[in-house]
Design an enzyme around this catalytic site. Structure first.
Site, short mmCIF file in Angstrom:
data_model
loop_
_atom_site.label_atom_id
_atom_site.label_comp_id
_atom_site.label_asym_id
_atom_site.label_seq_id
_atom_site.Cartn_x
_atom_site.Cartn_y
_atom_site.Cartn_z
N SER A 1 2.50 -1.56 10.52
CA SER A 1 3.92 -1.58 10.89
C SER A 1 4.62 -2.92 10.65
CB SER A 1 4.10 -1.17 12.35
OG SER A 1 3.75 0.18 12.51
N GLU B 1 -7.25 5.38 7.31
CA GLU B 1 -6.91 6.76 6.94
C GLU B 1 -8.08 7.42 6.20
OE1 GLU B 1 -3.20 5.87 5.02
OE2 GLU B 1 -2.24 5.58 6.97
N GLY C 1 1.75 2.70 10.90
CA GLY C 1 2.77 3.75 10.84
C GLY C 1 3.41 4.11 12.17
N HIS D 1 -9.99 1.63 4.52
CA HIS D 1 -8.73 1.90 5.22
C HIS D 1 -8.96 2.98 6.29
CE1 HIS D 1 -4.63 3.02 6.13
NE2 HIS D 1 -4.26 1.88 5.56
N LYS E 1 0.10 4.30 -0.51
CA LYS E 1 -0.55 5.54 -0.05
C LYS E 1 -0.23 6.70 -1.03
CE LYS E 1 -0.39 3.59 4.48
NZ LYS E 1 -0.40 3.74 5.92
N GLU F 1 -6.22 -4.39 10.45
CA GLU F 1 -5.19 -3.38 10.71
C GLU F 1 -5.60 -2.55 11.93
OE1 GLU F 1 -2.84 -2.23 6.90
OE2 GLU F 1 -4.64 -1.03 6.98
N ASN G 1 0.86 -1.18 0.00
CA ASN G 1 0.00 0.00 0.00
C ASN G 1 0.91 1.23 0.00
OD1 ASN G 1 -1.86 2.00 0.44
ND2 ASN G 1 -2.42 1.36 2.51
P1 PGA Z 1 2.29 0.71 7.65
O1 PGA Z 1 0.90 0.91 6.88
O2 PGA Z 1 2.85 -0.63 7.22
O3 PGA Z 1 3.13 1.86 7.20
O4 PGA Z 1 1.98 0.73 9.11
C1 PGA Z 1 0.00 -0.15 6.69
C2 PGA Z 1 -1.28 0.34 6.09
O5 PGA Z 1 -1.72 1.44 6.40
O6 PGA Z 1 -1.89 -0.36 5.26
#
Ligand code: PGA
Length: 246
Positions: free
Chosen positions: A207, A101, A174, A99, A13, A168, A11
């Site tokens: 993460s 976000e 993150g 997601h 982003k 998640e 991903n």
């Molecule tokens: P990350 O993001 O591995 O940077 O924590 C995962 C995600 O948001 O899908």
């Protein structure tokens, strides 16, 4: 050493330009040397890179996905929006929906439900994200939240064969933090049990990195990983895949 069929979903982003795609040479040659029936690699770049990436990956087994789509199946006067059939048209096979976000930006379960239905009708497979916030976890509400997200986002959907769940925890995205393995195991079990259908794929995201993968892979019920930060570094991404199998 696992022999399980696993998903590794990158991903990206809001990162990446045309130039970034050159760095994928390493991943392409790595994947060309893999047994195709063992794992699936899917890249979800920003929308601007779906087509060029799709062309770049044509001869490889790596697939392309998108990161979101509009809920309308029809073309419409909606400035700045893109629907699922448009994503399919340029080569996407998957779309990430729900997601956190985007949930933080106002996407609610009912809207995600509409998006999932439209994406499926348009012929995309869905990577459906669920997860609790830190506040919810601390209040012991994780199961209640997962239950609520699954019930409401998948309302009216009977066939789950084109849906991959990505668990998640919001607080793990993150942050460098991951759940205690014991808790993660229980949460994955909880999600799989809800579907009765044992073939539902449940991934972990949040993460995932080259260090914690050694622990995460011990959970045999996990069907793969949704990887943000470390998926943008081809070396790290390959390392995560290698460590999952060694
Ligand atoms: P990350 O993001 O591995 O940077 O924590 C995962 C995600 O948001 O899908």
């Amino acid at each position: 050493m696992t022999n399980k069929y696993m998903y590794f979903i990158a991903n990206w982003k809001m990162f990446g330009t045309l130039k970034t795609l050159n760095s994928l040479k390493k991943v392409i040659s790595f994947s060309n040397n893999l047994k195709k029936n063992k794992l699936r690699i899917i890249y979800c770049p920003p929308t601007t890179l779906i087509r060029p990436l799709f062309k770049k990956l044509k001869k490889s087994s790596i697939e392309v996905g998108a990161q979101n789509c509009h809920e309308s199946k029809k073309f419409a006067s909606l400035t700045g929006q893109i629907n699922a059939s448009m994503l399919k048209d340029v080569g996407a096979k998957y779309v990430i929906l729900g997601h956190s976000e985007n949930r933080q930006n106002g996407e609610h379960n009912e809207l995600i439900n509409q998006k999932i239905k439209t994406a499926l009708k348009s012929g995309l497979k869905v990577i459906f994200c669920i997860g609790e916030t830190l506040k919810e976890k601390n209040k012991n509400q994780t199961y209640r939240i997962l239950n609520h997200q699954i019930n409401n986002c998948l309302k009216g959907i009977k066939n789950f064969s084109k849906i991959i769940i990505a668990y998640e925890p919001v607080w793990a995205i993150g942050t460098g933090k991951i759940p205690k393995l014991e808790d993660l195991k229980k949460n994955i079990f909880f999600v799989k049990k809800k579907f009765k259908n044992k073939s539902i794929k449940v991934l972990y995201g949040g993460s995932v990195n080259t260090k914690n993968i050694k622990d995460l892979k011990k959970i045999s019920t996990i069907n793969g990983f949704l990887i943000g930060g470390d998926s943008r570094d081809p070396k790290k991404f390959i390392d995560i895949i290698k460590k999952t199998y060694n």
